[in-house]
Design a protein around this motif. Structure first.
Motif, PDB file in Angstrom:
ATOM      1  N   PRO A 133       0.829  -1.212   0.000  1.00  0.00           N
ATOM      2  CA  PRO A 133       0.000   0.000   0.000  1.00  0.00           C
ATOM      3  C   PRO A 133       0.860   1.258   0.000  1.00  0.00           C
ATOM      4  N   GLY A 134       0.472   2.212  -0.834  1.00  0.00           N
ATOM      5  CA  GLY A 134       1.196   3.479  -0.929  1.00  0.00           C
ATOM      6  C   GLY A 134       2.531   3.405  -1.627  1.00  0.00           C
ATOM      7  N   GLU A 135       2.804   2.306  -2.297  1.00  0.00           N
ATOM      8  CA  GLU A 135       4.106   2.140  -2.940  1.00  0.00           C
ATOM      9  C   GLU A 135       4.245   3.041  -4.157  1.00  0.00           C
ATOM     10  N   GLY A 136       3.180   3.274  -4.887  1.00  0.00           N
ATOM     11  CA  GLY A 136       3.257   4.123  -6.073  1.00  0.00           C
ATOM     12  C   GLY A 136       3.694   3.345  -7.298  1.00  0.00           C
ATOM     13  N   ALA A 137       3.694   4.064  -8.414  1.00  0.00           N
ATOM     14  CA  ALA A 137       3.997   3.423  -9.703  1.00  0.00           C
ATOM     15  C   ALA A 137       5.394   3.724 -10.213  1.00  0.00           C
ATOM     16  N   GLY A 138       6.151   4.529  -9.495  1.00  0.00           N
ATOM     17  CA  GLY A 138       7.509   4.839  -9.935  1.00  0.00           C
ATOM     18  C   GLY A 138       7.594   5.991 -10.910  1.00  0.00           C
ATOM     19  N   LEU A 139       6.678   6.967 -10.779  1.00  0.00           N
ATOM     20  CA  LEU A 139       6.696   8.130 -11.675  1.00  0.00           C
ATOM     21  C   LEU A 139       7.219   9.389 -10.995  1.00  0.00           C
ATOM     22  N   GLY A 140       7.490   9.332  -9.708  1.00  0.00           N
ATOM     23  CA  GLY A 140       7.824  10.552  -8.974  1.00  0.00           C
ATOM     24  C   GLY A 140       9.040  11.282  -9.517  1.00  0.00           C
ATOM     25  N   LEU A 141      10.180  10.594  -9.619  1.00  0.00           N
ATOM     26  CA  LEU A 141      11.399  11.261 -10.076  1.00  0.00           C
ATOM     27  C   LEU A 141      11.355  11.558 -11.572  1.00  0.00           C
ATOM     28  N   SER A 142      10.647  10.753 -12.344  1.00  0.00           N
ATOM     29  CA  SER A 142      10.524  11.065 -13.772  1.00  0.00           C
ATOM     30  C   SER A 142       9.737  12.356 -13.970  1.00  0.00           C
ATOM     31  N   ILE A 143       8.732  12.616 -13.132  1.00  0.00           N
ATOM     32  CA  ILE A 143       8.005  13.882 -13.197  1.00  0.00           C
ATOM     33  C   ILE A 143       8.915  15.030 -12.784  1.00  0.00           C
ATOM     34  N   VAL A 144       9.739  14.812 -11.768  1.00  0.00           N
ATOM     35  CA  VAL A 144      10.704  15.838 -11.354  1.00  0.00           C
ATOM     36  C   VAL A 144      11.631  16.204 -12.513  1.00  0.00           C
ATOM     37  N   ALA A 145      12.164  15.191 -13.189  1.00  0.00           N
ATOM     38  CA  ALA A 145      13.076  15.445 -14.309  1.00  0.00           C
ATOM     39  C   ALA A 145      12.353  16.170 -15.441  1.00  0.00           C
ATOM     40  N   SER A 146      11.117  15.787 -15.727  1.00  0.00           N
ATOM     41  CA  SER A 146      10.365  16.420 -16.810  1.00  0.00           C
ATOM     42  C   SER A 146      10.070  17.885 -16.496  1.00  0.00           C
ATOM     43  N   VAL A 147       9.671  18.165 -15.267  1.00  0.00           N
ATOM     44  CA  VAL A 147       9.379  19.554 -14.875  1.00  0.00           C
ATOM     45  C   VAL A 147      10.658  20.399 -14.919  1.00  0.00           C
ATOM     46  N   ALA A 148      11.762  19.826 -14.453  1.00  0.00           N
ATOM     47  CA  ALA A 148      13.033  20.573 -14.497  1.00  0.00           C
ATOM     48  C   ALA A 148      13.419  20.898 -15.936  1.00  0.00           C
ATOM     49  N   ARG A 149      13.286  19.945 -16.862  1.00  0.00           N
ATOM     50  CA  ARG A 149      13.597  20.214 -18.275  1.00  0.00           C
ATOM     51  C   ARG A 149      12.679  21.272 -18.844  1.00  0.00           C
ATOM     52  N   ALA A 150      11.404  21.241 -18.470  1.00  0.00           N
ATOM     53  CA  ALA A 150      10.455  22.236 -18.976  1.00  0.00           C
ATOM     54  C   ALA A 150      10.833  23.641 -18.545  1.00  0.00           C
ATOM     55  N   HIS A 151      11.500  23.768 -17.404  1.00  0.00           N
ATOM     56  CA  HIS A 151      11.924  25.084 -16.902  1.00  0.00           C
ATOM     57  C   HIS A 151      13.355  25.433 -17.312  1.00  0.00           C
ATOM     58  N   GLY A 152      13.946  24.630 -18.210  1.00  0.00           N
ATOM     59  CA  GLY A 152      15.312  24.899 -18.636  1.00  0.00           C
ATOM     60  C   GLY A 152      16.346  24.538 -17.602  1.00  0.00           C
ATOM     61  N   GLY A 153      15.990  23.663 -16.672  1.00  0.00           N
ATOM     62  CA  GLY A 153      16.916  23.280 -15.624  1.00  0.00           C
ATOM     63  C   GLY A 153      17.480  21.895 -15.823  1.00  0.00           C
ATOM     64  N   ASP A 154      18.119  21.405 -14.786  1.00  0.00           N
ATOM     65  CA  ASP A 154      18.774  20.098 -14.837  1.00  0.00           C
ATOM     66  C   ASP A 154      18.556  19.408 -13.499  1.00  0.00           C
ATOM     67  N   VAL A 155      18.582  18.077 -13.529  1.00  0.00           N
ATOM     68  CA  VAL A 155      18.373  17.301 -12.316  1.00  0.00           C
ATOM     69  C   VAL A 155      19.381  16.164 -12.293  1.00  0.00           C
ATOM     70  N   GLY A 156      19.826  15.829 -11.115  1.00  0.00           N
ATOM     71  CA  GLY A 156      20.776  14.738 -10.948  1.00  0.00           C
ATOM     72  C   GLY A 156      20.673  14.183  -9.541  1.00  0.00           C
ATOM     73  N   ALA A 157      21.305  13.051  -9.323  1.00  0.00           N
ATOM     74  CA  ALA A 157      21.252  12.423  -8.005  1.00  0.00           C
ATOM     75  C   ALA A 157      22.512  11.599  -7.787  1.00  0.00           C
ATOM     76  N   ARG A 158      22.771  11.305  -6.540  1.00  0.00           N
ATOM     77  CA  ARG A 158      23.901  10.448  -6.185  1.00  0.00           C
ATOM     78  C   ARG A 158      23.521   9.632  -4.955  1.00  0.00           C
ATOM     79  N   ALA A 159      24.064   8.440  -4.862  1.00  0.00           N
ATOM     80  CA  ALA A 159      23.815   7.584  -3.706  1.00  0.00           C
ATOM     81  C   ALA A 159      24.646   8.056  -2.525  1.00  0.00           C
ATOM     82  N   ASN A 160      24.025   8.101  -1.361  1.00  0.00           N
ATOM     83  CA  ASN A 160      24.726   8.532  -0.151  1.00  0.00           C
ATOM     84  C   ASN A 160      25.471   7.366   0.487  1.00  0.00           C
ATOM     85  N   PRO A 161      26.667   7.598   1.012  1.00  0.00           N
ATOM     86  CA  PRO A 161      27.359   6.529   1.757  1.00  0.00           C
ATOM     87  C   PRO A 161      26.538   6.127   2.979  1.00  0.00           C
ATOM     88  N   GLY A 162      26.307   4.860   3.118  1.00  0.00           N
ATOM     89  CA  GLY A 162      25.518   4.381   4.243  1.00  0.00           C
ATOM     90  C   GLY A 162      24.040   4.253   3.955  1.00  0.00           C
TER      91      GLY A 162
END
Length: 418
Positions: A347-376
């Motif tokens: 329950p509440g797991e979602g479909a996996g669209l959250g970060l793809s929407i973030v990337a799409s909105v950032a591109r629409a505004h002429g921006g950029d998005v990135g991520a990195r894994a944290n140690p630990g």
């Protein structure tokens, strides 16, 4: 191709023929200047003055230094002058004949060589053209891989190969999106069908009917959220239809306050550092961007964890604790239906669209998005958007949605972190 080859052959051949004509003209001028002097110098010693008739008239042609130095008698001078003139004219005539034949042969060879060289130069272009004509969805993996020295055509072929790499990646991503979307949309339909056919068979008791009803309602709600997320993704991919100045720091504060109850329920501490920053864009889409980032940081966390949100002129950064993330899979998380872990249909797991929407909105505004894994464990996502500094004395009419209220235009459904 043939027309370009003809033009290049005509250009190269014309230049070579012009160079040959110029060379022959220079040779003729230099030879004509010195041929008479050379003949007289060579002939004069072989003409004895004693054998000349005494009555030979003096030369009528003007004397010159080369004649005076080689001839001592007037009669001898006249004979030498006559022999030199005849021999010089014959030599120049022979030179013109030989030069004309040589120029004709040289011109033919120049045109043939120019045609061959034009073909060699344009051969990579022909390879690129043939490969482009053969391209289809089934052979996008083929590449030109031109083996040639560094140069413009080598760079063109490499650029074409790079373009094919990007197209292949885009097509593969679209194919994965279609397959995943079909799977995500088919799953709730299968659940609803099974609940209706199996659960309602054989006159079930009222409590089972109530359970099935709740299950169907939850499944329908999941389908609705999935469709809304897909619509939001499509709208943001279209780009911005309107722009206004938005106080991104106020948006972050509003969103984190709206999610405070969920953070408390999950026993997660949210730390917010917001410096004033104004961007131009769609306030609703930016609200979805911030909400999806923070909500994902909360839901992919563990009890007692933290979420750190920082916003300022250098961008928006959301970091969280949580399970370890494979660094190799981080870039794939911004594709639709991609998850760090396999789906468990919880329950509440979602479909996996959250970060793809973030990337799409950032591109629409002429921006950029990135991520990195944290140690630990956990992930740090960073969004960079073009900012707009306020002019001196200017009051910026910014807008940030109030907590719990979202001014959504008719064309844009409300969709939250998926």
């Amino acid at each position: 191709m043939n027309s370009e080859r003809t033009r290049l052959a005509a250009l190269y051949g014309g230049l070579l023929v012009m160079a040959g004509v110029l060379l022959l003209a220079i040779v003729y001028l230099l030879v004509s200047e010195n041929v008479y002097a050379g003949i007289v110098t060579a002939v004069a010693p072989a003409v004895p003055a004693a054998r000349l008739d005494a009555g030979v008239a003096a030369p009528t042609l003007p004397t010159s230094d080369w004649a005076q130095t080689a001839v001592t008698e007037p009669g001898q001078y006249a004979l030498v002058q006559k022999v030199g003139t005849v021999a010089g004219d014959a030599a120049l005539s022979q030179l013109l004949t030989v030069s004309g034949v040589a120029l004709a042969v040289y011109s033919a060879l120049s045109v043939a060589l120019a045609w061959w060289m034009a073909g060699r130069v344009l051969r990579p272009v022909g390879v690129i053209t043939a490969r482009a004509r053969r391209l289809s969805g089934s052979n996008l993996h083929e590449r030109i891989a031109l083996k040639a020295p560094p140069g413009e055509l080598k760079e063109l072929a490499d650029t074409f190969d790079g373009m094919l790499d990007r197209i292949q990646q885009l097509v593969a991503a679209r194919q994965r999106f279609a397959a995943n979307a079909a799977h995500e949309l088919r799953t709730p339909l299968a659940v609803q069908r099974a609940a209706a056919e199996i659960g309602l068979a054989d006159d079930p008791p009222p409590e089972k009917v109530a359970w099935i009803r709740d299950k169907l309602i939850d499944t329908a709600a999941d389908s609705e959220r999935l469709i809304e997320g897909l619509l939001l993704l499509a709208v943001s991919d279209e780009g911005l239809r309107r722009r206004e100045r938005v106080a991104l720091d106020e948006t972050v504060t509003t969103v984190t306050e709206a999610l405070a109850a969920e953070a408390e329920e999950r026993d997660i501490t949210v730390e917010v550092t917001a410096r004033p920053v104004t961007v131009e864009g769609d306030a609703v889409l930016l609200d979805h961007l911030v909400h999806n980032l923070v909500a994902n940081a909360l839901r992919h966390n563990h009890p007692g964890g933290t979420v750190t949100v920082r916003v300022g002129p250098d961008g928006l950064e959301v970091a969280n604790t949580g399970p370890e993330v494979d660094p190799a899979s981080v870039p794939l998380l911004f594709e639709p239906f991609r998850r760090a872990r396999a789906r468990r249909h919880a329950p509440g797991e979602g479909a996996g669209l959250g970060l793809s929407i973030v990337a799409s909105v950032a591109r629409a505004h002429g921006g950029d998005v990135g991520a990195r894994a944290n140690p630990g464990g956990g992930l740090t996502a960073r969004v960079t958007l073009p900012t707009r500094a306020a002019e001196a004395g200017e009051t910026l009419p910014t807008r940030a949605p109030a907590a719990g209220a979202h001014d959504v235009p008719a064309r844009l459904p409300v969709a939250r972190a998926q």
